[in-house]
Design an enzyme around this catalytic site. Structure first.
Site, PDB file in Angstrom:
ATOM      1  N   HIS A  47      39.086  30.292  47.853  1.00  0.00           N
ATOM      2  CA  HIS A  47      38.385  29.358  46.976  1.00  0.00           C
ATOM      3  C   HIS A  47      38.623  27.940  47.492  1.00  0.00           C
ATOM      4  CE1 HIS A  47      42.417  29.515  44.807  1.00  0.00           C
ATOM      5  NE2 HIS A  47      42.278  28.229  45.073  1.00  0.00           N
TER       6      HIS A  47
HETATM    7  P1  TYD Z   1      43.787  33.283  41.436  1.00  0.00           P
HETATM    8  O1  TYD Z   1      42.934  32.055  41.423  1.00  0.00           O
HETATM    9  O2  TYD Z   1      43.131  34.570  41.774  1.00  0.00           O
HETATM   10  O3  TYD Z   1      45.051  33.064  42.402  1.00  0.00           O
HETATM   11  P2  TYD Z   1      45.058  32.782  43.983  1.00  0.00           P
HETATM   12  O4  TYD Z   1      44.217  31.588  44.205  1.00  0.00           O
HETATM   13  O5  TYD Z   1      46.498  32.538  44.296  1.00  0.00           O
HETATM   14  O6  TYD Z   1      44.544  33.980  44.692  1.00  0.00           O
HETATM   15  O7  TYD Z   1      44.517  33.373  40.033  1.00  0.00           O
HETATM   16  C1  TYD Z   1      44.874  34.596  39.429  1.00  0.00           C
HETATM   17  C2  TYD Z   1      44.802  34.425  37.918  1.00  0.00           C
HETATM   18  O8  TYD Z   1      45.761  33.481  37.465  1.00  0.00           O
HETATM   19  C3  TYD Z   1      43.440  33.917  37.476  1.00  0.00           C
HETATM   20  O9  TYD Z   1      43.084  34.617  36.276  1.00  0.00           O
HETATM   21  C4  TYD Z   1      43.682  32.459  37.140  1.00  0.00           C
HETATM   22  C5  TYD Z   1      45.128  32.457  36.715  1.00  0.00           C
HETATM   23  N1  TYD Z   1      45.836  31.191  36.978  1.00  0.00           N
HETATM   24  C6  TYD Z   1      46.237  30.416  35.898  1.00  0.00           C
HETATM   25  O10 TYD Z   1      46.033  30.757  34.719  1.00  0.00           O
HETATM   26  N2  TYD Z   1      46.918  29.241  36.146  1.00  0.00           N
HETATM   27  C7  TYD Z   1      47.188  28.818  37.401  1.00  0.00           C
HETATM   28  O11 TYD Z   1      47.809  27.740  37.592  1.00  0.00           O
HETATM   29  C8  TYD Z   1      46.726  29.632  38.527  1.00  0.00           C
HETATM   30  C9  TYD Z   1      47.002  29.192  39.943  1.00  0.00           C
HETATM   31  C10 TYD Z   1      46.058  30.795  38.252  1.00  0.00           C
END
Ligand code: TYD
Length: 130
Positions: A47
Site C-alpha cells: 500500500h
Molecule cells: P495492514 O494494513 O494489512 O498491515 P500491513 O500494512 O502491515 O500489511 O493492517 C492489518 C489490520 O490492522 C487492518 O485491519 C488495519 C489494522 N491496523 C490498525 O487498526 N491500526 C494500525 O495502526 C495498523 C498499522 C493496522
C-alpha cells in the site's frame, strides 16, 4: 523522499537498549506499531500513504523494504543495530524478512486512518500521475 536516522544504541553484557528520541525525527510520532512472527514466504504492506510519514527501525533481524515512487523501485535493507529508515508519503511499500523472529518497529506521524491508504497499485500510479 527517504532518509536514514540512527537510533541511539546502548549495548553491553545485559543486552541492547535502542532509543528513539522523538526530537531527532522531523515530526512527532502519534503512533507506533511492531511487526513480528512474520511468515518469510509472504510480505506486508502493499500500500501507499497519502499523508503519513513513517520511521522504520529493525529491532531484530534484517528487513527488506521495496519502495516504488510510481516510476522506479528501490530496495532498502535495514538491520538490527543499524540506521532506521525515514520515508515520506506517496511511496508504495512492500515489507519482508527471511527470519520468523525478526521484529520491526514503525513510528508514524498520524493515528491510523484507513482513508490515508491506497491499497491498489494501479490506483497509486494514477494518483502519482495526477
Ligand atoms: P495492514 O494494513 O494489512 O498491515 P500491513 O500494512 O502491515 O500489511 O493492517 C492489518 C489490520 O490492522 C487492518 O485491519 C488495519 C489494522 N491496523 C490498525 O487498526 N491500526 C494500525 O495502526 C495498523 C498499522 C493496522
Amino acid at each position: 523522499m527517504q532518509n536514514f536516522i540512527d537510533p541511539q544504541i546502548q549495548a553491553d553484557s545485559r543486552g541492547r537498549l535502542t532509543i528513539v528520541e522523538f526530537k531527532n525525527l522531523p515530526w512527532v510520532p502519534q503512533r507506533a506499531y511492531f511487526l513480528s512472527h512474520s511468515d518469510p514466504k509472504s510480505s506486508r504492506g502493499s500500500h501507499a500513504h497519502k499523508e503519513l510519514h513513517q520511521y522504520f527501525i529493525s529491532l531484530r533481524g534484517q528487513w527488506t523494504l521495496r519502495l516504488f515512487d510510481g516510476t522506479e523501485w528501490t530496495e532498502i535493507e535495514i538491520i538490527e543495530g543499524g540506521a532506521g529508515l525515514l520515508i515520506e508519503p506517496g511511496l508504495w511499500r512492500e515489507i519482508s524478512t527471511d527470519a520468523e523472529d525478526a521484529v520491526l518497529g514503525v513510528f508514524a506521524s498520524q493515528p491510523y486512518f484507513e482513508s490515508d491508504y491506497i491499497r491498489d497499485i494501479d490506483e497509486f500510479i494514477e494518483w502519482k500521475a495526477s
